[in-house]
Motif scaffolding. Sequence first.
Motif, PDB file in Angstrom:
ATOM      1  N   LEU A   8      18.357  51.761  -8.439  1.00  0.00           N
ATOM      2  CA  LEU A   8      17.378  50.791  -7.951  1.00  0.00           C
ATOM      3  C   LEU A   8      17.979  49.394  -7.968  1.00  0.00           C
ATOM      4  N   GLU A  12      13.747  45.451  -8.853  1.00  0.00           N
ATOM      5  CA  GLU A  12      12.851  46.573  -9.113  1.00  0.00           C
ATOM      6  C   GLU A  12      12.981  47.038 -10.565  1.00  0.00           C
ATOM      7  N   ALA A  76       9.710  52.390  -5.518  1.00  0.00           N
ATOM      8  CA  ALA A  76      11.074  52.692  -5.928  1.00  0.00           C
ATOM      9  C   ALA A  76      11.385  54.180  -5.909  1.00  0.00           C
TER      10      ALA A  76
END
Length: 169
Positions: A8, A12, A76
């Motif tokens: 990620l 995030e 995500a």
Amino acid sequence: MAVDFKSLGKFEQGALIAGLIAIIVSFISKYVVVSIDGGKDIPGVSFSNGISAWHSYATLGMLLIVAATVIVGVKAFAKENLPDGVPWNLVALVAAGLGTLLVILRAFFNGVETGGISGVDVGPGWSGYLLFVAGIALTVFTFLSFKESGEKLPEVNKNNNTPPAPPAA
């Protein structure tokens, strides 16, 4: 499709960590603390008690913080489950910002009056301050994620059916 946390983006990751910390800390009963110290007036009397962040309108703030964290997590790890056409980074930013504001306001404007009694103190405790930092961090990370995503603010007053200009006289 499985997504690894390390894959990620840093914003995030930061938002998810800050949101999880805020959620965990919100259950600790030192969010707002009432302390009484008798001092010289009443020797030997000392008392301290607190509440968690799940009281009054701080509950709404915490629900917004939870919602922002969930939106970031779903974006995500399972983006295909979110409807298209919605600026999800903006939604997470607004939820995080408003939730954090409500949590901070509730801690400082808690409605408890000490009446000028010496030795009585009412205010945010250590978990309250930690919650403020986590909420602000969540808001900052969602803002940076929104900025990085390139999403635009929706045009509210956009009117495609504007009539033509009147003829010149």
